[in-house]
Design a protein around this motif. Structure first.
Motif, PDB file in Angstrom:
ATOM      1  N   GLN A 136       0.794  -1.224   0.000  1.00 31.47           N
ATOM      2  CA  GLN A 136       0.000   0.000   0.000  1.00 31.47           C
ATOM      3  C   GLN A 136       0.833   1.283   0.000  1.00 31.47           C
ATOM      4  OE1 GLN A 136      -3.147  -0.494  -0.784  1.00 31.47           O
ATOM      5  NE2 GLN A 136      -2.473  -2.614  -0.718  1.00 31.47           N
ATOM      6  N   ILE A 137       2.155   1.156   0.159  1.00 34.60           N
ATOM      7  CA  ILE A 137       2.963   2.372   0.115  1.00 34.60           C
ATOM      8  C   ILE A 137       2.768   3.063  -1.230  1.00 34.60           C
ATOM      9  CG2 ILE A 137       4.722   1.572   1.748  1.00 34.60           C
ATOM     10  CD1 ILE A 137       6.539   1.140  -0.776  1.00 34.60           C
ATOM     11  N   GLN A 138       2.823   4.365  -1.212  1.00 38.09           N
ATOM     12  CA  GLN A 138       2.656   5.132  -2.445  1.00 38.09           C
ATOM     13  C   GLN A 138       3.909   5.948  -2.694  1.00 38.09           C
ATOM     14  OE1 GLN A 138      -0.941   7.373  -2.826  1.00 38.09           O
ATOM     15  NE2 GLN A 138      -2.146   5.832  -1.748  1.00 38.09           N
ATOM     16  N   ARG A 139       4.306   5.977  -3.959  1.00 36.60           N
ATOM     17  CA  ARG A 139       5.477   6.728  -4.356  1.00 36.60           C
ATOM     18  C   ARG A 139       5.180   7.512  -5.625  1.00 36.60           C
ATOM     19  NH1 ARG A 139       6.335   5.579   0.005  1.00 36.60           N
ATOM     20  NH2 ARG A 139       8.039   4.382   0.928  1.00 36.60           N
ATOM     21  N   ASP A 140       5.977   8.514  -5.825  1.00 34.51           N
ATOM     22  CA  ASP A 140       5.930   9.311  -7.045  1.00 34.51           C
ATOM     23  C   ASP A 140       6.972   8.667  -7.964  1.00 34.51           C
ATOM     24  OD1 ASP A 140       6.411  11.311  -9.014  1.00 34.51           O
ATOM     25  OD2 ASP A 140       5.665  12.835  -7.645  1.00 34.51           O
ATOM     26  N   TRP A 141       6.526   7.746  -8.829  1.00 32.59           N
ATOM     27  CA  TRP A 141       7.431   6.952  -9.662  1.00 32.59           C
ATOM     28  C   TRP A 141       7.807   7.751 -10.896  1.00 32.59           C
ATOM     29  CZ3 TRP A 141       8.429   2.686  -6.897  1.00 32.59           C
ATOM     30  CH2 TRP A 141       7.435   2.166  -6.059  1.00 32.59           C
ATOM     31  N   GLY A 142       9.007   8.290 -10.922  1.00 31.33           N
ATOM     32  CA  GLY A 142       9.460   9.078 -12.062  1.00 31.33           C
ATOM     33  C   GLY A 142      10.571   8.385 -12.827  1.00 31.33           C
ATOM     34  N   TRP A 143      10.967   8.995 -13.924  1.00 34.03           N
ATOM     35  CA  TRP A 143      11.988   8.446 -14.825  1.00 34.03           C
ATOM     36  C   TRP A 143      13.297   9.170 -14.577  1.00 34.03           C
ATOM     37  CZ3 TRP A 143      12.719   4.197 -17.126  1.00 34.03           C
ATOM     38  CH2 TRP A 143      13.490   4.069 -18.285  1.00 34.03           C
ATOM     39  N   TYR A 163      14.466  22.833  -5.234  1.00 35.10           N
ATOM     40  CA  TYR A 163      13.363  22.445  -6.104  1.00 35.10           C
ATOM     41  C   TYR A 163      12.914  21.031  -5.743  1.00 35.10           C
ATOM     42  CZ  TYR A 163      15.100  26.270  -8.995  1.00 35.10           C
ATOM     43  OH  TYR A 163      15.515  27.499  -9.445  1.00 35.10           O
ATOM     44  N   VAL A 164      11.653  20.765  -5.933  1.00 33.34           N
ATOM     45  CA  VAL A 164      11.128  19.408  -5.810  1.00 33.34           C
ATOM     46  C   VAL A 164      11.018  18.865  -7.231  1.00 33.34           C
ATOM     47  CG1 VAL A 164       9.147  17.989  -5.154  1.00 33.34           C
ATOM     48  CG2 VAL A 164       9.870  19.893  -3.688  1.00 33.34           C
ATOM     49  N   ILE A 165      11.705  17.771  -7.473  1.00 37.21           N
ATOM     50  CA  ILE A 165      11.671  17.139  -8.785  1.00 37.21           C
ATOM     51  C   ILE A 165      10.834  15.874  -8.639  1.00 37.21           C
ATOM     52  CG2 ILE A 165      13.042  16.161 -10.656  1.00 37.21           C
ATOM     53  CD1 ILE A 165      13.371  19.247 -10.116  1.00 37.21           C
ATOM     54  N   ALA A 166       9.675  15.885  -9.279  1.00 33.96           N
ATOM     55  CA  ALA A 166       8.717  14.797  -9.134  1.00 33.96           C
ATOM     56  C   ALA A 166       7.717  14.866 -10.279  1.00 33.96           C
ATOM     57  CB  ALA A 166       7.985  14.922  -7.792  1.00 33.96           C
ATOM     58  N   GLY A 221       4.560   8.940  -0.544  1.00 32.14           N
ATOM     59  CA  GLY A 221       5.570   9.863  -1.052  1.00 32.14           C
ATOM     60  C   GLY A 221       4.984  10.622  -2.225  1.00 32.14           C
ATOM     61  N   ARG A 222       4.889  11.918  -2.079  1.00 31.71           N
ATOM     62  CA  ARG A 222       4.291  12.731  -3.139  1.00 31.71           C
ATOM     63  C   ARG A 222       5.060  14.039  -3.215  1.00 31.71           C
ATOM     64  NH1 ARG A 222      -1.012  12.788  -1.635  1.00 31.71           N
ATOM     65  NH2 ARG A 222      -1.286  10.920  -2.879  1.00 31.71           N
ATOM     66  N   GLY A 223       5.364  14.456  -4.421  1.00 32.28           N
ATOM     67  CA  GLY A 223       6.096  15.701  -4.600  1.00 32.28           C
ATOM     68  C   GLY A 223       5.295  16.698  -5.414  1.00 32.28           C
ATOM     69  N   ASN A 224       5.491  17.975  -5.110  1.00 33.41           N
ATOM     70  CA  ASN A 224       4.843  19.044  -5.867  1.00 33.41           C
ATOM     71  C   ASN A 224       5.909  19.748  -6.709  1.00 33.41           C
ATOM     72  OD1 ASN A 224       3.630  21.324  -6.868  1.00 33.41           O
ATOM     73  ND2 ASN A 224       2.730  21.969  -4.928  1.00 33.41           N
ATOM     74  N   PRO A 225       5.940  19.463  -8.008  1.00 32.32           N
ATOM     75  CA  PRO A 225       6.990  20.017  -8.868  1.00 32.32           C
ATOM     76  C   PRO A 225       6.660  21.395  -9.454  1.00 32.32           C
ATOM     77  CG  PRO A 225       5.680  18.471 -10.104  1.00 32.32           C
ATOM     78  CD  PRO A 225       5.128  18.480  -8.698  1.00 32.32           C
ATOM     79  N   ALA A 226       5.699  22.109  -8.885  1.00 30.94           N
ATOM     80  CA  ALA A 226       5.248  23.392  -9.458  1.00 30.94           C
ATOM     81  C   ALA A 226       6.392  24.404  -9.592  1.00 30.94           C
ATOM     82  CB  ALA A 226       4.114  23.979  -8.621  1.00 30.94           C
ATOM     83  N   LYS A 227       7.248  24.488  -8.584  1.00 25.98           N
ATOM     84  CA  LYS A 227       8.343  25.452  -8.641  1.00 25.98           C
ATOM     85  C   LYS A 227       9.308  25.112  -9.779  1.00 25.98           C
ATOM     86  CE  LYS A 227      11.954  27.495  -5.749  1.00 25.98           C
ATOM     87  NZ  LYS A 227      12.550  27.472  -4.393  1.00 25.98           N
ATOM     88  N   ALA A 228       9.590  23.832  -9.963  1.00 26.68           N
ATOM     89  CA  ALA A 228      10.480  23.418 -11.050  1.00 26.68           C
ATOM     90  C   ALA A 228       9.874  23.781 -12.406  1.00 26.68           C
ATOM     91  CB  ALA A 228      10.763  21.923 -10.974  1.00 26.68           C
ATOM     92  N   ASN A 268       7.661  26.271 -12.941  1.00 27.28           N
ATOM     93  CA  ASN A 268       7.623  27.736 -13.068  1.00 27.28           C
ATOM     94  C   ASN A 268       8.990  28.368 -13.263  1.00 27.28           C
ATOM     95  OD1 ASN A 268       4.837  27.692 -12.748  1.00 27.28           O
ATOM     96  ND2 ASN A 268       4.951  28.003 -10.537  1.00 27.28           N
ATOM     97  N   LYS A 269       9.978  27.896 -12.513  1.00 31.18           N
ATOM     98  CA  LYS A 269      11.303  28.531 -12.533  1.00 31.18           C
ATOM     99  C   LYS A 269      12.268  27.927 -13.553  1.00 31.18           C
ATOM    100  CE  LYS A 269      10.610  31.170  -8.825  1.00 31.18           C
ATOM    101  NZ  LYS A 269      10.750  32.588  -8.757  1.00 31.18           N
ATOM    102  N   LEU A 270      12.135  26.605 -13.782  1.00 31.71           N
ATOM    103  CA  LEU A 270      13.072  25.920 -14.672  1.00 31.71           C
ATOM    104  C   LEU A 270      12.459  25.569 -16.025  1.00 31.71           C
ATOM    105  CD1 LEU A 270      14.563  23.353 -12.108  1.00 31.71           C
ATOM    106  CD2 LEU A 270      15.514  25.588 -12.763  1.00 31.71           C
ATOM    107  N   GLY A 271      11.137  25.628 -16.082  1.00 31.44           N
ATOM    108  CA  GLY A 271      10.456  25.180 -17.292  1.00 31.44           C
ATOM    109  C   GLY A 271      10.479  23.664 -17.430  1.00 31.44           C
ATOM    110  N   TRP A 272      10.697  22.970 -16.309  1.00 32.68           N
ATOM    111  CA  TRP A 272      10.799  21.509 -16.320  1.00 32.68           C
ATOM    112  C   TRP A 272       9.511  20.878 -15.828  1.00 32.68           C
ATOM    113  CZ3 TRP A 272      10.140  17.608 -12.821  1.00 32.68           C
ATOM    114  CH2 TRP A 272      10.578  16.343 -13.221  1.00 32.68           C
ATOM    115  N   GLN A 273       9.099  19.841 -16.525  1.00 30.05           N
ATOM    116  CA  GLN A 273       7.928  19.071 -16.107  1.00 30.05           C
ATOM    117  C   GLN A 273       8.146  17.630 -16.543  1.00 30.05           C
ATOM    118  OE1 GLN A 273       4.233  20.562 -17.612  1.00 30.05           O
ATOM    119  NE2 GLN A 273       3.022  18.981 -16.648  1.00 30.05           N
ATOM    120  N   ALA A 274       7.852  16.692 -15.677  1.00 32.38           N
ATOM    121  CA  ALA A 274       8.003  15.275 -16.004  1.00 32.38           C
ATOM    122  C   ALA A 274       7.055  14.906 -17.139  1.00 32.38           C
ATOM    123  CB  ALA A 274       7.716  14.419 -14.777  1.00 32.38           C
ATOM    124  N   GLN A 275       7.591  14.223 -18.105  1.00 31.50           N
ATOM    125  CA  GLN A 275       6.781  13.749 -19.229  1.00 31.50           C
ATOM    126  C   GLN A 275       6.317  12.310 -19.015  1.00 31.50           C
ATOM    127  OE1 GLN A 275       5.942  15.993 -21.738  1.00 31.50           O
ATOM    128  NE2 GLN A 275       6.945  17.299 -20.227  1.00 31.50           N
TER     129      GLN A 275
END
Length: 133
Positions: free
Chosen positions: A26-33, A53-56, A97-104, A106-113
């Motif tokens: 049941q653990i939850q994670r923000d599974w990114g690449w 920055y939060v990268i997620a 585990g959950r991350g909010n990547p909004a700052k990344a 807004n500031k970096l133009g980065w978003q997980a695809q």
């Protein structure tokens, strides 16, 4: 954990009779690449001022969801091949585990695809290709 799941799913799909032993499903994670996260790190290093920055991906999924997706990609039902082993439970494990990547974004133009389903698919595809060689 993700490699263990993908390896087991592919191995079982190729005829292994072994089972996969896991703890808390049941653990939850923000599974990114990871390659995307490296791109985010590079963008951070290009900034004139250091910052945090939060990268997620911004989406969390359970270990069970990840497991089900991996086994489904090799046409298996995980429930026939996975054993929940209480000795593998980790009482100090973070439940969600959950991350909010909004700052990344807004500031970096980065978003997980790539989100969890994409990550699982790429991992399974790579593992199967590796086993064919």
């Amino acid at each position: 954990m993700t490699q263990k799941i993908v390896a087991a799913a592919c191995r079982i799909a190729q005829g292994s009779t072994g089972q996969l032993y896991l703890g808390n499903m049941q653990i939850q994670r923000d599974w990114g690449w990871a390659p995307e996260y490296v791109e985010a790190m590079y963008l951070m290093l290009q900034q004139s001022q250091p910052n945090d920055y939060v990268i997620a991906t911004g989406e969390s999924s359970s270990l069970e969801d990840f497991l089900a997706a991996a086994f489904a990609l090799v046409d298996l039902d995980w429930r026939h091949h996975v054993v929940i082993d209480d000795s593998l439970l980790q009482p100090t494990d973070l439940a969600v585990g959950r991350g909010n990547p909004a700052k990344a974004k807004n500031k970096l133009g980065w978003q997980a695809q790539y989100k969890m389903q994409d990550v699982v698919q790429m991992m399974v595809k790579a593992r199967l290709a590796k086993s064919v060689q």
